[in-house]
Design a protein around this motif. Structure first.
Motif, PDB file in Angstrom:
ATOM      1  N   ALA A   1      89.509  42.410  68.188  1.00  0.00           N
ATOM      2  CA  ALA A   1      90.888  42.738  67.814  1.00  0.00           C
ATOM      3  C   ALA A   1      91.565  41.456  67.337  1.00  0.00           C
ATOM      4  N   VAL A   2      91.965  41.427  66.065  1.00  0.00           N
ATOM      5  CA  VAL A   2      92.616  40.258  65.464  1.00  0.00           C
ATOM      6  C   VAL A   2      94.116  40.521  65.499  1.00  0.00           C
ATOM      7  N   LEU A   3      94.835  39.806  66.360  1.00  0.00           N
ATOM      8  CA  LEU A   3      96.223  40.143  66.667  1.00  0.00           C
ATOM      9  C   LEU A   3      97.173  38.987  66.373  1.00  0.00           C
ATOM     10  N   ASN A   4      98.353  39.344  65.869  1.00  0.00           N
ATOM     11  CA  ASN A   4      99.418  38.404  65.545  1.00  0.00           C
ATOM     12  C   ASN A   4     100.175  38.033  66.820  1.00  0.00           C
ATOM     13  N   ARG A   5      99.955  36.824  67.283  1.00  0.00           N
ATOM     14  CA  ARG A   5     100.590  36.412  68.533  1.00  0.00           C
ATOM     15  C   ARG A   5     102.089  36.203  68.373  1.00  0.00           C
ATOM     16  N   ASP A   6     102.566  35.995  67.147  1.00  0.00           N
ATOM     17  CA  ASP A   6     103.993  35.755  66.927  1.00  0.00           C
ATOM     18  C   ASP A   6     104.832  37.015  67.070  1.00  0.00           C
ATOM     19  N   ASP A   7     104.200  38.184  66.977  1.00  0.00           N
ATOM     20  CA  ASP A   7     104.921  39.455  67.053  1.00  0.00           C
ATOM     21  C   ASP A   7     104.825  39.991  68.480  1.00  0.00           C
ATOM     22  N   GLU A   8     105.971  40.144  69.126  1.00  0.00           N
ATOM     23  CA  GLU A   8     105.994  40.536  70.532  1.00  0.00           C
ATOM     24  C   GLU A   8     105.294  41.866  70.765  1.00  0.00           C
ATOM     25  N   ARG A   9     105.515  42.830  69.878  1.00  0.00           N
ATOM     26  CA  ARG A   9     104.919  44.147  70.069  1.00  0.00           C
ATOM     27  C   ARG A   9     103.411  44.117  69.841  1.00  0.00           C
ATOM     28  N   VAL A  10     102.966  43.332  68.873  1.00  0.00           N
ATOM     29  CA  VAL A  10     101.521  43.184  68.663  1.00  0.00           C
ATOM     30  C   VAL A  10     100.897  42.455  69.843  1.00  0.00           C
ATOM     31  N   ARG A  11     101.584  41.451  70.355  1.00  0.00           N
ATOM     32  CA  ARG A  11     101.077  40.708  71.511  1.00  0.00           C
ATOM     33  C   ARG A  11     100.832  41.632  72.696  1.00  0.00           C
ATOM     34  N   GLY A  12     101.700  42.623  72.852  1.00  0.00           N
ATOM     35  CA  GLY A  12     101.543  43.562  73.957  1.00  0.00           C
ATOM     36  C   GLY A  12     100.341  44.475  73.828  1.00  0.00           C
ATOM     37  N   MET A  13      99.737  44.545  72.632  1.00  0.00           N
ATOM     38  CA  MET A  13      98.576  45.407  72.435  1.00  0.00           C
ATOM     39  C   MET A  13      97.325  44.878  73.115  1.00  0.00           C
ATOM     40  N   ALA A  14      97.352  43.611  73.525  1.00  0.00           N
ATOM     41  CA  ALA A  14      96.180  43.034  74.191  1.00  0.00           C
ATOM     42  C   ALA A  14      95.792  43.826  75.424  1.00  0.00           C
ATOM     43  N   ALA A  15      96.800  44.371  76.102  1.00  0.00           N
ATOM     44  CA  ALA A  15      96.522  45.123  77.326  1.00  0.00           C
ATOM     45  C   ALA A  15      95.896  46.483  77.043  1.00  0.00           C
ATOM     46  N   ALA A  16      95.924  46.912  75.774  1.00  0.00           N
ATOM     47  CA  ALA A  16      95.453  48.263  75.441  1.00  0.00           C
ATOM     48  C   ALA A  16      94.039  48.291  74.896  1.00  0.00           C
ATOM     49  N   THR A  17      93.409  47.125  74.727  1.00  0.00           N
ATOM     50  CA  THR A  17      92.101  47.111  74.085  1.00  0.00           C
ATOM     51  C   THR A  17      91.023  46.535  74.983  1.00  0.00           C
ATOM     52  N   ARG A  18      89.808  47.038  74.779  1.00  0.00           N
ATOM     53  CA  ARG A  18      88.633  46.490  75.470  1.00  0.00           C
ATOM     54  C   ARG A  18      87.975  45.397  74.638  1.00  0.00           C
ATOM     55  N   ALA A  19      88.395  45.256  73.388  1.00  0.00           N
ATOM     56  CA  ALA A  19      87.748  44.340  72.461  1.00  0.00           C
ATOM     57  C   ALA A  19      88.075  42.887  72.790  1.00  0.00           C
ATOM     58  N   ARG A  20      87.230  41.983  72.303  1.00  0.00           N
ATOM     59  CA  ARG A  20      87.545  40.567  72.361  1.00  0.00           C
ATOM     60  C   ARG A  20      88.730  40.299  71.443  1.00  0.00           C
ATOM     61  N   ILE A  21      89.673  39.479  71.890  1.00  0.00           N
ATOM     62  CA  ILE A  21      90.884  39.231  71.105  1.00  0.00           C
ATOM     63  C   ILE A  21      90.783  37.891  70.395  1.00  0.00           C
ATOM     64  N   ALA A  22      91.075  37.903  69.096  1.00  0.00           N
ATOM     65  CA  ALA A  22      91.203  36.676  68.313  1.00  0.00           C
ATOM     66  C   ALA A  22      92.654  36.602  67.852  1.00  0.00           C
ATOM     67  N   TRP A  23      93.416  35.681  68.443  1.00  0.00           N
ATOM     68  CA  TRP A  23      94.828  35.559  68.127  1.00  0.00           C
ATOM     69  C   TRP A  23      95.021  34.701  66.880  1.00  0.00           C
ATOM     70  N   PHE A  24      96.075  34.986  66.118  1.00  0.00           N
ATOM     71  CA  PHE A  24      96.525  34.093  65.054  1.00  0.00           C
ATOM     72  C   PHE A  24      98.040  34.007  65.128  1.00  0.00           C
ATOM     73  N   GLY A  25      98.608  32.902  64.625  1.00  0.00           N
ATOM     74  CA  GLY A  25     100.056  32.757  64.676  1.00  0.00           C
ATOM     75  C   GLY A  25     100.483  31.336  64.387  1.00  0.00           C
ATOM     76  N   THR A  26     101.698  31.012  64.788  1.00  0.00           N
ATOM     77  CA  THR A  26     102.232  29.672  64.530  1.00  0.00           C
ATOM     78  C   THR A  26     102.382  28.846  65.801  1.00  0.00           C
ATOM     79  N   ASP A  27     102.086  29.412  66.980  1.00  0.00           N
ATOM     80  CA  ASP A  27     102.103  28.614  68.199  1.00  0.00           C
ATOM     81  C   ASP A  27     100.670  28.449  68.711  1.00  0.00           C
ATOM     82  N   GLU A  28     100.483  27.546  69.643  1.00  0.00           N
ATOM     83  CA  GLU A  28      99.153  27.196  70.109  1.00  0.00           C
ATOM     84  C   GLU A  28      98.610  28.160  71.153  1.00  0.00           C
TER      85      GLU A  28
END
Length: 467
Positions: A220-247
């Protein structure tokens, strides 16, 4: 598409075959004008016309098989199904299954309220360097368009990129069940199509459907800068690859990060970070917001183990995101036109206005925004158009031209926000806007056209851009 017999297609779509068991060697089409020899024609009822009326034209164009919702009088092999749209999806799922069994297919699904088409085009540019890649024409992302894209693959296809759009909850889940993406990208959750969904929370649930249905071996390739997208991490079994502007954090590190983002009328730049490694990204595409789309595409490439130097070089060679999406046109006379009138949402329009203001201030040029209605906002329509009128004044757009009744709250809000209201004008039609612009534009002006496609501003932008 794969070479299939009519009987195999009938089994896949749970239909009844009438006539010979012919072999399909061409494409699958819902438009009889696109058919060639050996193709399949899906005759489906539509909002404007009925595909069954074009069976004769389909046969004349070379269709060897028709899929229809009723028995046909014409002497052509045909499969009768209960629902053409459902049958189209079933055939797409069957073709993907077959290709997975015989080839090395990787499927990437892309969803989000904004940026799907640009990110899809960026992925096409990156992935086609490494193998045969299929992605949607324009922004085919619904229950018909997405299966049509799936049906373009064959045994040689290495990558399939899909846009996954939705108008109601469950749409993305159905597309996910057809394609079974190996990687699922979520860009942003905003108010695009909020009128259809009924609110931002429903939109969030709909956009979550793809990552919810990814498996443990998927990404799951997720936008860490978007609060609602960030919350999707709890809904997936997939490995998460974050992207965004913070570390990110030690528990949730960001795979790829962007910093030093800037945009001019020559393009957009940013520094891309992967741990201690850095690259300089240079896009010919206008607008700082496209850096996030590039980050998403590069994160997919990184997750696939592809070379980031080649990927970044491929993005730098892209001339534009898509026709009608922050497209730079130079008609002459020292005027610059930015055609972004293919589609619009509150988030994308705000980003375009900020980009216009920033780029023109840097260049010392006059900014003019021609704005039309943002469609499908439902009860949020007046509020969101009002908000953009105020934003246009606050970011110091020099001249505002608002077109159409649905967009009028932009003008009204801008008049109230500005001191005297002399820099904003409302007109009823695109023709009136054109007459006004041709009177007023002078050398040095930069004109942004931004609206939903239904507003009809894209043809005006093309004309004003000298196309």
């Amino acid at each position: 598409m794969l070479r299939l017999r009519a009987s195999e297609i009938a089994a896949a779509v749970d239909g009844e075959l009438h006539g010979d068991d012919v072999t399909v060697t061409g494409s699958v089409e819902t438009d009889s004008r696109l058919l060639t020899d050996g193709s399949v024609f899906f005759a489906m009822p539509g909002e404007v016309t009925d595909g069954h009326r074009f069976v004769d034209a389909a046969i004349a164009a070379g269709a060897v098989l028709v899929v229809a919702e009723r028995p046909l009088e014409q002497d052509v092999p045909h499969i009768v199904v209960a629902d053409g749209v459902v049958a189209l999806g079933a055939l797409a799922a069957d073709v993907i299954r077959r290709v997975r069994e015989t080839g090395e297919l990787t499927v990437i699904g892309v969803t989000g309220s904004n940026g799907k088409t640009t990110t899809k085009n960026m992925l096409q540019a990156i992935l086609e360097q490494h193998g045969s890649t299929v992605s949607p024409v324009k922004s085919f992302n619904n229950e018909v368009g997405a299966p049509m894209t799936m049906l373009r693959i064959d045994e040689s296809t290495r990558y399939l990129v899909l846009e996954m759009g939705a108008s109601i909850e469950g749409d993305i889940a159905r597309l996910t069940a057809m394609a079974h993406p190996d990687l699922g990208v979520v860009l942003k959750v905003g108010l695009a199509h909020a009128g259809e969904f009924g609110g931002i929370e429903t939109t969030t649930r709909a956009k979550t459907e793809m990552v919810r249905d990814l498996g443990e071996t998927h990404v799951a390739v997720l936008n860490r800068d978007d609060e609602r997208v960030r919350g999707m991490a709890a809904a997936t079994r997939a490995r998460i690859a974050w992207f965004g502007t913070d570390e990110g954090t030690s528990d949730e590190p960001v795979a790829l990060r962007a910093s030093d983002i800037d945009s001019t009328l020559e393009g957009t730049v940013a520094t891309i970070h992967r741990g201690d490694e850095t690259w300089r990204l240079r896009l010919r595409i206008l607008g700082e917001h496209h850096v996030m789309n590039a980050l998403a595409a590069l994160t997919v490439a990184d997750a696939l183990g592809l070379d980031l130097d080649r990927a970044i070089e491929a993005l730098g060679e892209m001339a534009r995101a898509e026709r009608g999406r922050m497209e730079l046109l130079e008609p002459g006379g020292g005027i610059t036109v930015i055609n972004d009138a293919y589609n619009a949402s509150p988030d994308s329009t705000a980003a375009a206005l900020r980009s216009l203001a920033h780029m023109t201030r840097q260049a010392g040029r006059r900014s003019i925004a021609v704005l039309g209605e943002m469609a499908e906002l439902g009860p949020h329509a007046v509020e969101e158009h009002d908000r953009l009128g105020r934003l246009a004044v606050r970011v110091r757009i020099d001249r505002l031209v608002v077109v159409g009744e649905g967009a009028k709250p932009i003008h009204d809000a801008a008049e109230l926000e500005s001191s005297f209201g002399q820099d904003t004008t409302w007109v009823a039609t695109a023709d009136e806007a054109e007459a006004l612009l041709r009177r007023e534009l002078v050398a040095g002006d930069v004109v942004l056209f931004k609206s939903s496609n239904v507003s009809g501003l894209q043809p005006l932008a093309d004309r004003m851009g000298g196309r």
